[in-house]
Design a protein around this motif. Structure first.
Motif, PDB file in Angstrom:
ATOM      1  N   THR A   1      -5.262  36.218  49.330  1.00  0.00           N
ATOM      2  CA  THR A   1      -6.536  36.012  48.632  1.00  0.00           C
ATOM      3  C   THR A   1      -7.312  37.317  48.574  1.00  0.00           C
ATOM      4  O   THR A   1      -7.889  37.670  47.542  1.00  0.00           O
TER       5      THR A   1
ATOM      6  N   THR B   1       1.021  22.870  52.400  1.00  0.00           N
ATOM      7  CA  THR B   1       0.495  23.194  51.071  1.00  0.00           C
ATOM      8  C   THR B   1      -0.986  22.874  50.938  1.00  0.00           C
ATOM      9  O   THR B   1      -1.757  23.696  50.438  1.00  0.00           O
ATOM     10  N   THR B   2      -1.403  21.713  51.390  1.00  0.00           N
ATOM     11  CA  THR B   2      -2.805  21.321  51.237  1.00  0.00           C
ATOM     12  C   THR B   2      -3.737  22.287  51.964  1.00  0.00           C
ATOM     13  O   THR B   2      -4.714  22.765  51.393  1.00  0.00           O
TER      14      THR B   2
ATOM     15  N   TYR C   1      -3.721  25.703  50.159  1.00  0.00           N
ATOM     16  CA  TYR C   1      -4.473  25.651  48.902  1.00  0.00           C
ATOM     17  C   TYR C   1      -5.973  25.627  49.184  1.00  0.00           C
ATOM     18  O   TYR C   1      -6.745  26.373  48.582  1.00  0.00           O
TER      19      TYR C   1
ATOM     20  N   SER D   1      -9.354  29.654  40.290  1.00  0.00           N
ATOM     21  CA  SER D   1      -8.270  29.124  39.458  1.00  0.00           C
ATOM     22  C   SER D   1      -6.918  29.782  39.765  1.00  0.00           C
ATOM     23  O   SER D   1      -5.885  29.301  39.318  1.00  0.00           O
ATOM     24  N   ASP D   2      -6.941  30.859  40.534  1.00  0.00           N
ATOM     25  CA  ASP D   2      -5.688  31.529  40.916  1.00  0.00           C
ATOM     26  C   ASP D   2      -5.133  31.018  42.246  1.00  0.00           C
ATOM     27  O   ASP D   2      -4.155  31.565  42.754  1.00  0.00           O
ATOM     28  N   ALA D   3      -5.738  29.986  42.807  1.00  0.00           N
ATOM     29  CA  ALA D   3      -5.343  29.498  44.130  1.00  0.00           C
ATOM     30  C   ALA D   3      -3.863  29.108  44.194  1.00  0.00           C
ATOM     31  O   ALA D   3      -3.186  29.430  45.166  1.00  0.00           O
ATOM     32  N   GLU D   4      -3.359  28.430  43.158  1.00  0.00           N
ATOM     33  CA  GLU D   4      -1.950  28.023  43.183  1.00  0.00           C
ATOM     34  C   GLU D   4      -1.029  29.242  43.227  1.00  0.00           C
ATOM     35  O   GLU D   4      -0.036  29.247  43.952  1.00  0.00           O
ATOM     36  N   ASP D   5      -1.367  30.282  42.456  1.00  0.00           N
ATOM     37  CA  ASP D   5      -0.557  31.509  42.466  1.00  0.00           C
ATOM     38  C   ASP D   5      -0.610  32.175  43.836  1.00  0.00           C
ATOM     39  O   ASP D   5       0.411  32.672  44.330  1.00  0.00           O
TER      40      ASP D   5
ATOM     41  N   VAL E   1      -1.167  30.741  46.755  1.00  0.00           N
ATOM     42  CA  VAL E   1      -0.402  29.928  47.712  1.00  0.00           C
ATOM     43  C   VAL E   1       1.093  30.141  47.508  1.00  0.00           C
ATOM     44  O   VAL E   1       1.836  30.334  48.481  1.00  0.00           O
ATOM     45  N   GLN E   2       1.523  30.145  46.271  1.00  0.00           N
ATOM     46  CA  GLN E   2       2.952  30.362  45.993  1.00  0.00           C
ATOM     47  C   GLN E   2       3.402  31.720  46.530  1.00  0.00           C
ATOM     48  O   GLN E   2       4.441  31.829  47.189  1.00  0.00           O
TER      49      GLN E   2
END
Length: 164
Positions: free
Chosen positions: A58, A6-7, A10, A20-24, A26-27
């Motif tokens: 990305t 995850t790290t 991300y 700000s969309d990085a979490e989306d 990665v998911q």
């Protein structure tokens, strides 16, 4: 799988411009990675295979935003606490300024140059992992890394003259 990577995933998404969309991103990459798990053949490290999916997600994000604003790095804010010795505070401020200069210079690079620099030096990927992640021939990774570093050094030299 998720906890271990995850790290890095991300960090990859942020460095390649997901912001700000990085979490989306990665998911979505983990979901696609899980679905494609049967296609993983072990020719490359699992990490670089997964980060290639993150990089593709990305790029998809950039396309859906209809812009390629590229790398989104935030210079670390310097917040010297009251206990910090003055010399340490000065060193921290200078390090923050150098980091901000690097961020500005990276943003001026063309997207493909920025991607190879991020892979090799920010994510610390090997040449093989960079080939896998970006899907470029080895010779392209080598030559673009070399040219991108020259461009980056030139931009940093200009930055130094302009702000120094």
């Amino acid at each position: 799988m998720v906890a271990r990577h995850t790290t890095a995933a991300y960090r990859t998404a942020v460095l390649l411009g997901a912001g700000s969309d990085a979490e989306d991103v990665v998911q979505e990459a983990f979901v696609k990675g899980y679905r494609k798990l049967s296609r993983y053949r072990g020719e490359s490290s699992f990490r670089s295979w997964l980060l290639a999916i993150v990089a593709n997600e990305t790029r998809n994000l950039h396309r859906s935003r209809d812009r390629r604003h590229g790398l989104v790095l935030r210079a670390a804010r310097v917040d010297p606490g009251s206990e910090i010795v003055e010399d340490d505070a000065v060193a921290a401020i200078l390090a923050g300024e150098r980091r901000a200069a690097l961020v500005r210079a990276l943003r001026l690079l063309p997207a493909r140059d920025r991607e190879v620099i991020v892979c090799r030096y920010f994510l610390d990927l090997s040449e093989d992992e960079t080939v896998t992640m970006l899907g470029w021939p080895r010779g392209t990774v080598k030559s673009r890394t070399s040219r991108a570093l020259v461009k980056l050094r030139g931009l940093l030299a200009v930055e130094e003259v302009g702000h120094g």
